[in-house]
Design a protein around this motif. Sequence first.
Motif, PDB file in Angstrom:
ATOM      1  N   ILE A 137      21.283   2.495 -38.193  1.00 40.54           N
ATOM      2  CA  ILE A 137      20.408   2.076 -37.823  1.00 40.54           C
ATOM      3  C   ILE A 137      18.751   1.838 -39.049  1.00 40.54           C
ATOM      4  N   SER A 138      18.759   1.367 -39.910  1.00 34.35           N
ATOM      5  CA  SER A 138      16.637   1.707 -40.707  1.00 34.35           C
ATOM      6  C   SER A 138      15.833   0.962 -40.049  1.00 34.35           C
ATOM      7  N   ASP A 139      15.726   0.639 -38.910  1.00 37.21           N
ATOM      8  CA  ASP A 139      13.829  -0.204 -38.718  1.00 37.21           C
ATOM      9  C   ASP A 139      13.485  -0.944 -39.867  1.00 37.21           C
ATOM     10  N   TYR A 140      14.053  -1.915 -41.185  1.00 38.96           N
ATOM     11  CA  TYR A 140      13.444  -1.483 -42.409  1.00 38.96           C
ATOM     12  C   TYR A 140      12.843  -1.235 -42.958  1.00 38.96           C
ATOM     13  N   ARG A 141      12.978  -0.563 -42.914  1.00 40.15           N
ATOM     14  CA  ARG A 141      12.870   0.844 -43.629  1.00 40.15           C
ATOM     15  C   ARG A 141      13.281   1.183 -44.788  1.00 40.15           C
ATOM     16  N   PRO A 142      13.223   0.834 -46.228  1.00 39.18           N
ATOM     17  CA  PRO A 142      13.807   0.222 -47.098  1.00 39.18           C
ATOM     18  C   PRO A 142      13.856   1.972 -48.330  1.00 39.18           C
ATOM     19  N   GLU A 143      12.880   2.756 -47.783  1.00 38.11           N
ATOM     20  CA  GLU A 143      12.575   4.463 -48.246  1.00 38.11           C
ATOM     21  C   GLU A 143      13.570   4.836 -47.567  1.00 38.11           C
ATOM     22  N   GLU A 144      14.461   4.723 -46.173  1.00 38.32           N
ATOM     23  CA  GLU A 144      14.749   5.879 -45.754  1.00 38.32           C
ATOM     24  C   GLU A 144      16.458   4.803 -45.948  1.00 38.32           C
ATOM     25  N   ASP A 145      16.338   4.211 -46.827  1.00 41.44           N
ATOM     26  CA  ASP A 145      18.900   3.705 -45.892  1.00 41.44           C
ATOM     27  C   ASP A 145      19.319   4.602 -46.982  1.00 41.44           C
ATOM     28  N   ARG A 146      18.529   5.451 -47.942  1.00 40.13           N
ATOM     29  CA  ARG A 146      19.383   6.327 -49.349  1.00 40.13           C
ATOM     30  C   ARG A 146      19.848   7.393 -48.502  1.00 40.13           C
ATOM     31  N   ALA A 147      19.019   7.909 -47.608  1.00 38.24           N
ATOM     32  CA  ALA A 147      19.026   9.100 -46.843  1.00 38.24           C
ATOM     33  C   ALA A 147      19.829   8.792 -45.657  1.00 38.24           C
ATOM     34  N   ARG A 148      20.145   7.451 -44.708  1.00 37.43           N
ATOM     35  CA  ARG A 148      20.730   7.515 -44.006  1.00 37.43           C
ATOM     36  C   ARG A 148      22.846   6.660 -44.503  1.00 37.43           C
ATOM     37  N   VAL A 149      22.500   6.428 -45.399  1.00 36.04           N
ATOM     38  CA  VAL A 149      23.728   6.558 -45.963  1.00 36.04           C
ATOM     39  C   VAL A 149      24.379   7.510 -46.138  1.00 36.04           C
TER      40      VAL A 149
END
Length: 363
Positions: free
Chosen positions: A108-120
């Motif tokens: 879940i990213s919580d609408y923080r697109p700057e963290e999307d890459r790390a989560r993927v």
Amino acid sequence: MRESAAERHDRLLALVRERGTARVSELAERLGVSPVTARRDVEALAAQGLLDRVHGQVSWPRRGAAGRSGEGLVLGLLVPSATYYFAEVIRGAHEAAARAGARLVLRISDYRPEEDRARVEGLLAAGAEGVLVAPGWRGLPEDRLAYGDWLAELPVPAVLLERRAEPGSPLDGLDRVASDHAHGVLLALRHLLSLGHATPLLVARRDSPTAFAVRAGYAEALGTLGLKEPRPVIDSVPAEADPEGFERAVRALHEAVGSGLASAALVHNDVDAIEIVQRLAELGVRVPQDLALIAYDDEVAALADTPLTAVAPPKRQVGRHATELLVERLAEASDEEAARRHLSLLPWLRVRDSCGAQPTPSI
């Protein structure tokens, strides 16, 4: 900040994936944890089928031909929220993965697109062989431009969920499955016009890609129907986050109804629509007698005092079709000429009491 168990598991999986095989004692040293903690983590991950464990060593699980048809695959799913709209998307993805014999891992990213890459990257470390991604864009055009192209560089197949890429961008070359919100808006406006209303107003947020798609769909629908915009879109905001902004939106709609400018409106989303209807009633405007209203999203619209007619995007089907497409794409991994797909799913209109028409019978 203390590292969570999930983060530690991601690091452990990344180490094993890199090395192929590793001793538990070696993993404990590399992770900076006790042998007991490392052993417990290995046991948990092995129980989930993410690692093979034999005689004090762990290895990356091997998959034969069965994996290519879906059985035994690990699929990653990144969404901005696990509630409201995306809860149904997740449910559809999970059902499709289960039917294919695959395991779905969620972030879940919580609408923080700057963290999307790390989560993927965390999903890949957890063994994901393909990913379904709904970026955490907040609707701002700069989010899509700043936090998107990296998806096209992933070493595994990826399917974009409920998002549309900038035409011609690297992201535009990915598979994607999304609701056709322009079609949903057109359904709503046509229905209100068929009931004898003049051009309906639009009340909409600006805080998500869906909100911007609804706004764009409204302008497109007006052109398709040969209508002129009666007045600019009324900006809506959540009542709990911005009471004054919410009140301004209600007053603008109240004024439009009172002046005879409008007798119908489409409101995104249905949580806002329910609260707007309640506040309008306090100001003497009745739904549907004075204002025919259609909500957009259909998450809780049916639960209003006056059940709201609503546009219902096919959320569960988006998750299901995207997962099926990803499994198929993994099966075609060796086919360099396999065509990418942009799949648009059409919303439908659920007619209830708030538009003044006869509700659709329950099936």
